[in-house]
Motif scaffolding. Sequence first.
Motif, PDB file in Angstrom:
ATOM      1  N   VAL A  31       0.858  -1.192   0.000  1.00 50.62           N
ATOM      2  CA  VAL A  31       0.000   0.000   0.000  1.00 50.62           C
ATOM      3  C   VAL A  31       0.890   1.237   0.000  1.00 50.62           C
ATOM      4  O   VAL A  31       1.686   1.426   0.929  1.00 50.62           O
ATOM      5  N   PRO A  32       0.787   2.098  -1.024  1.00 50.07           N
ATOM      6  CA  PRO A  32       1.605   3.321  -1.024  1.00 50.07           C
ATOM      7  C   PRO A  32       1.238   4.188   0.170  1.00 50.07           C
ATOM      8  O   PRO A  32       0.061   4.344   0.497  1.00 50.07           O
ATOM      9  N   SER A  33       2.240   4.746   0.838  1.00 48.01           N
ATOM     10  CA  SER A  33       1.959   5.633   1.966  1.00 48.01           C
ATOM     11  C   SER A  33       1.403   6.942   1.439  1.00 48.01           C
ATOM     12  O   SER A  33       1.619   7.326   0.278  1.00 48.01           O
ATOM     13  N   LEU A  34       0.683   7.633   2.317  1.00 51.08           N
ATOM     14  CA  LEU A  34       0.153   8.955   1.929  1.00 51.08           C
ATOM     15  C   LEU A  34       1.291   9.895   1.577  1.00 51.08           C
ATOM     16  O   LEU A  34       1.172  10.704   0.655  1.00 51.08           O
ATOM     17  N   ALA A  35       2.421   9.778   2.273  1.00 51.99           N
ATOM     18  CA  ALA A  35       3.566  10.647   1.966  1.00 51.99           C
ATOM     19  C   ALA A  35       4.054  10.419   0.549  1.00 51.99           C
ATOM     20  O   ALA A  35       4.344  11.384  -0.184  1.00 51.99           O
ATOM     21  N   SER A  36       4.140   9.149   0.128  1.00 52.70           N
ATOM     22  CA  SER A  36       4.620   8.878  -1.232  1.00 52.70           C
ATOM     23  C   SER A  36       3.609   9.345  -2.275  1.00 52.70           C
ATOM     24  O   SER A  36       3.979   9.835  -3.347  1.00 52.70           O
ATOM     25  N   THR A  37       2.320   9.216  -1.963  1.00 53.86           N
ATOM     26  CA  THR A  37       1.281   9.672  -2.886  1.00 53.86           C
ATOM     27  C   THR A  37       1.322  11.195  -3.023  1.00 53.86           C
ATOM     28  O   THR A  37       1.252  11.742  -4.136  1.00 53.86           O
ATOM     29  N   VAL A  38       1.441  11.893  -1.897  1.00 60.08           N
ATOM     30  CA  VAL A  38       1.527  13.365  -1.923  1.00 60.08           C
ATOM     31  C   VAL A  38       2.779  13.802  -2.676  1.00 60.08           C
ATOM     32  O   VAL A  38       2.746  14.750  -3.478  1.00 60.08           O
ATOM     33  N   GLN A  39       3.890  13.128  -2.413  1.00 59.56           N
ATOM     34  CA  GLN A  39       5.147  13.441  -3.102  1.00 59.56           C
ATOM     35  C   GLN A  39       4.959  13.360  -4.625  1.00 59.56           C
ATOM     36  O   GLN A  39       5.387  14.255  -5.363  1.00 59.56           O
ATOM     37  N   VAL A  96      -0.202   6.001  11.909  1.00 67.14           N
ATOM     38  CA  VAL A  96      -0.325   4.572  11.579  1.00 67.14           C
ATOM     39  C   VAL A  96       0.194   4.337  10.158  1.00 67.14           C
ATOM     40  O   VAL A  96       0.905   3.363   9.887  1.00 67.14           O
ATOM     41  N   ASP A  97      -0.127   5.240   9.257  1.00 69.79           N
ATOM     42  CA  ASP A  97       0.280   5.111   7.847  1.00 69.79           C
ATOM     43  C   ASP A  97       1.800   5.164   7.671  1.00 69.79           C
ATOM     44  O   ASP A  97       2.320   4.731   6.647  1.00 69.79           O
ATOM     45  N   ARG A  98       2.503   5.677   8.647  1.00 69.51           N
ATOM     46  CA  ARG A  98       3.970   5.818   8.553  1.00 69.51           C
ATOM     47  C   ARG A  98       4.726   4.559   8.974  1.00 69.51           C
ATOM     48  O   ARG A  98       5.957   4.542   8.935  1.00 69.51           O
ATOM     49  N   PHE A  99       4.023   3.498   9.358  1.00 76.12           N
ATOM     50  CA  PHE A  99       4.689   2.318   9.907  1.00 76.12           C
ATOM     51  C   PHE A  99       5.744   1.754   8.944  1.00 76.12           C
ATOM     52  O   PHE A  99       6.875   1.462   9.340  1.00 76.12           O
ATOM     53  N   GLY A 100       5.383   1.634   7.686  1.00 73.22           N
ATOM     54  CA  GLY A 100       6.322   1.090   6.699  1.00 73.22           C
ATOM     55  C   GLY A 100       7.582   1.926   6.590  1.00 73.22           C
ATOM     56  O   GLY A 100       8.697   1.385   6.468  1.00 73.22           O
ATOM     57  N   GLU A 101       7.426   3.244   6.645  1.00 73.51           N
ATOM     58  CA  GLU A 101       8.593   4.141   6.584  1.00 73.51           C
ATOM     59  C   GLU A 101       9.502   3.913   7.791  1.00 73.51           C
ATOM     60  O   GLU A 101      10.731   3.881   7.666  1.00 73.51           O
ATOM     61  N   ARG A 133       8.191  16.962   3.714  1.00 70.17           N
ATOM     62  CA  ARG A 133       8.488  16.521   5.082  1.00 70.17           C
ATOM     63  C   ARG A 133       7.258  16.716   5.954  1.00 70.17           C
ATOM     64  O   ARG A 133       6.312  17.420   5.565  1.00 70.17           O
ATOM     65  N   ARG A 134       7.272  16.090   7.113  1.00 74.42           N
ATOM     66  CA  ARG A 134       6.174  16.267   8.070  1.00 74.42           C
ATOM     67  C   ARG A 134       6.195  17.694   8.595  1.00 74.42           C
ATOM     68  O   ARG A 134       7.253  18.336   8.632  1.00 74.42           O
TER      69      ARG A 134
END
Length: 586
Positions: free
Chosen positions: A4-12, A509-514, A34-35
Amino acid sequence: MAPVPSLASTVQQRLADALSAALPEAGSADPLLRRSDRADFQANGILALAKKLGGNPRELAAQVAASVPAGGVLREVEVSGPGFLNITVADRAITETLSARAADDRLGVPLADGAGTTVIDYAQPNVAKEMHVGHLRSAVIGDAMVRILEFTGEKVVRRHHIGDWGTQFGMLTQFLIEHPHELDHEDEAAVSGEEAMSNLDRLYKASRALFDSDPEFKERARRRVVDLQSGDERTLALWQRFVDESKIYFYSVFDKLDMEIHDSDVVGESGYNHMLDETCRILEESGVAVRSEGALCVFFDDVKGPDGKPVPLIVRKSDGGYGYAATDLSAIRDRVRHLGADSLIYVVDARQSLHFKMVFETARRAGWLNDRVKAVQLAFGTVLGKDGKPFKTREGETVRLVDLLDEAIERASTVVREKARDLSEEEIAERGAQVGIGAVKYADLSTSAGRDYKFDLDQMVSLNGDTSVYLQYAYARIQSILRKAGDAKPQAHEEIGLTPSERALGLHVDRFGEAVAEAASGYEPHKLAAYLYQLASLYTTFYSECPVLKADTPARVENRLFLCDLTARTLQQGMALLGIRTPARL
């Protein structure tokens, strides 16, 4: 299921597309996302881009913001300050992404690109010697790195390089020849680790006393070393008895630490004896090592003693004996050639950094390490007492590891008993062990490996602050809520708006993979520990601000149960990667 792509990668990606559309001359410029505490994310790449293009950063930022498609993932993109972009994600996008994560056993965490084979050398006790507090960090850090790397898809080979060779075994085996029943057991099938260590300790002290007081025994012991090193079968059989007795003890300690260890993973110094001569020959013939005052040495331009003279790595001593360097270099050859290692990680005390620096450089000169195969020392600091000095008993002796773990379990059991409402004594004992060992591990892993840390059991088993007990209670609290939910089931409702604390929890929670990827790539388990502590803290805020079972609509109850459930699964998976249990009831 696909990652599942993270929201950060999608926004990027959305911002990169907007950058290319608004400023084609920028090429594939990085938005530098960045956050942010001002919004969900902040992009500040336009400042450098404006300098490069000679434009006004705020005007360029406004052009990029206008090029972002309305709706979808991004709820708002606004220009801020000298040319930053503040980005707020849509509530629906958060819930949709979390829903996709919840549908996957791996929580949508991808496997690492280009996974290879890593050999981790950790937990290195010495045969016939008690494990002490100094053995703790290598075991705990190494075990966590094994779990983290395996979760990312790496093939991990464990190696426990135990100290099972050396001159002291001449003394021990000779004593056993003269006192053949010293390692006998009343019941061979039920030997405890404590009994095994007691036998070894008694035998070691008795043989040492005889060695120091009886010149004739000392001479017999020295001859026995020669027999051992030349492969005499009777001597090797006695030596093996010491190794086997020590393993009974080692495995009992590792079991208490809730660590799995297998015979096949234990390859001590003796496992490389057959390679030592060839290693020295290769190094000498290739010119990597040279003879100096009768010894075989490797010299380095940047390693000098206090007198300014070069300090060599001694591979073979002038008397023909081999040092640690010959064994370590042979181990590298074996791990690269026979185990197919791409990466070698040595979880070893920082005080051995110079030795490993020289060993790795020697292996590079010999061609065993290169651009394809790397070796890293994951150096760790010292365990200190509350007074900030190296941890000792009141009598000034080194602390036995078993005593330290037993005390942690005892303290934790007291905390569990005080909080327990419906637990039996058996359950309290089980939870006490899980909480106590978890507390010891987390205190270690939440500190950057290279730093020293204070061993403070009162703090470690505290319900407040950055402790594993705080995380375990957050998990148990969620399980309690899920048990009380009755017919209501965790279910995502993408049309429901989120409160600030729900959003903050969901984004984290969405940042777990990162967090996992960061801990794996830098060999930094403390970064995963920091992520999990923040997750538990954000959940605590959510819990205090958002009624779950008493939410105003059935749909909101389900949505909040969904957030609870996914948070619990993320906590449980993250803690498991650190080697820490998460009891469902506390």
